[in-house]
Scaffold this active site. Sequence first.
Site: not given
Length: 378
Positions: A230, A246
């Site tokens: 992301h 992440c």
Amino acid sequence: MNTRNNITRWGPTSLAILLAAGLAGPVYAQPSAEQAESTVAITGDAAASAEQVAEARELPRGHFRLPEQGDIIGEYYTVTVDDPEDTLIDIARRHNIGYEEIRMANPDVSLWVPGEGTEVVIPARYILPPAPREGVVVNLSELRLYYYPADNPGIVETYPVSVGREEFATPVGITRTTVKVKDPAWAPPASMRREAAERGEPAPAIVPPGPDNPLGRHAILLAMPSYLIHGTNRPDGVGMRVSRGCIRMYPEDIESLYERLPSGTQVNLMDAPFKAGYAADGTLFMQSYPQLEENVGNFEPLLNAIERVSELAENQAEIDYEQVKRAVESPDGRFVALYGPQAPAAPEPEPEPQPTQQLEGILKGVELSTSVRIEGDA
């Protein structure tokens, strides 16, 4: 924590992520970490310099042609600071470089005030990771993502990334992309809300899309639940270990990748702190990065590095294994030429130990009974 063989990890928000994505609604994911450094304002043309360099090759930012021979892409170059308000982080982002990369390449340059007229090294030369050249490969220790687009087989793309800090380490394993979501919402996990409440700073139940959203404007979900690729609302931290597991990218990089990365693409999360490979002219180079402690286990960095170099040299090159040892012990990501046209000429030596004796000396005291190898899929 050892995550070398940890392929699937279920987090507290896994079901919410999958349901929300499946319904094309908000994405609920683990948050990105707060950072200790001051936030650095980046202007809208922050990517200009990297794109100008790429234009000289007629390629977009982060794109390189795969070498017909060898394993090396890109080149080192230097730039001169002409804006006294520029930080090293500003310069890194313009040239598609991450925080740790620019810091290691310029150890004597001030991070926050490099100063007008200062020369800054841009370490935009890379040895491709020791993994199959397909899909997405994220080399965790290197803090860099590589993408081999199936519809453009002569190209590799590479971008700096942030990965999980130690207590939220990004796992190693093979997974794939699933759903892509633009302008995701983010739900802080219960543990983070409790911690915030204890500090007297209650966290919201849901952060809507916008400038305060840690996921940025683009999120690509992985089949490994609770993990995403992301963007970020704090791009100054890209290229550091600051996330909750992440893969975080510069906003302009994730936007570009989001548009072109097909769902179902393989993602290889690997940890190769030592890389070696050949340039087109036959020079054997190596790079060494700080190893992630949680992936050490029974892994012996020096043995792995010597094994990798010996495998590539195939007994055809006389390697100075002392250089390999120094690189492993002081990892800084720099290119070191071990053999070939670009290697420094060796001084006229006194009689030296035979290569076997030299290697035995370097390995003295290292446990040899453990056989260790970094496989392509880690």
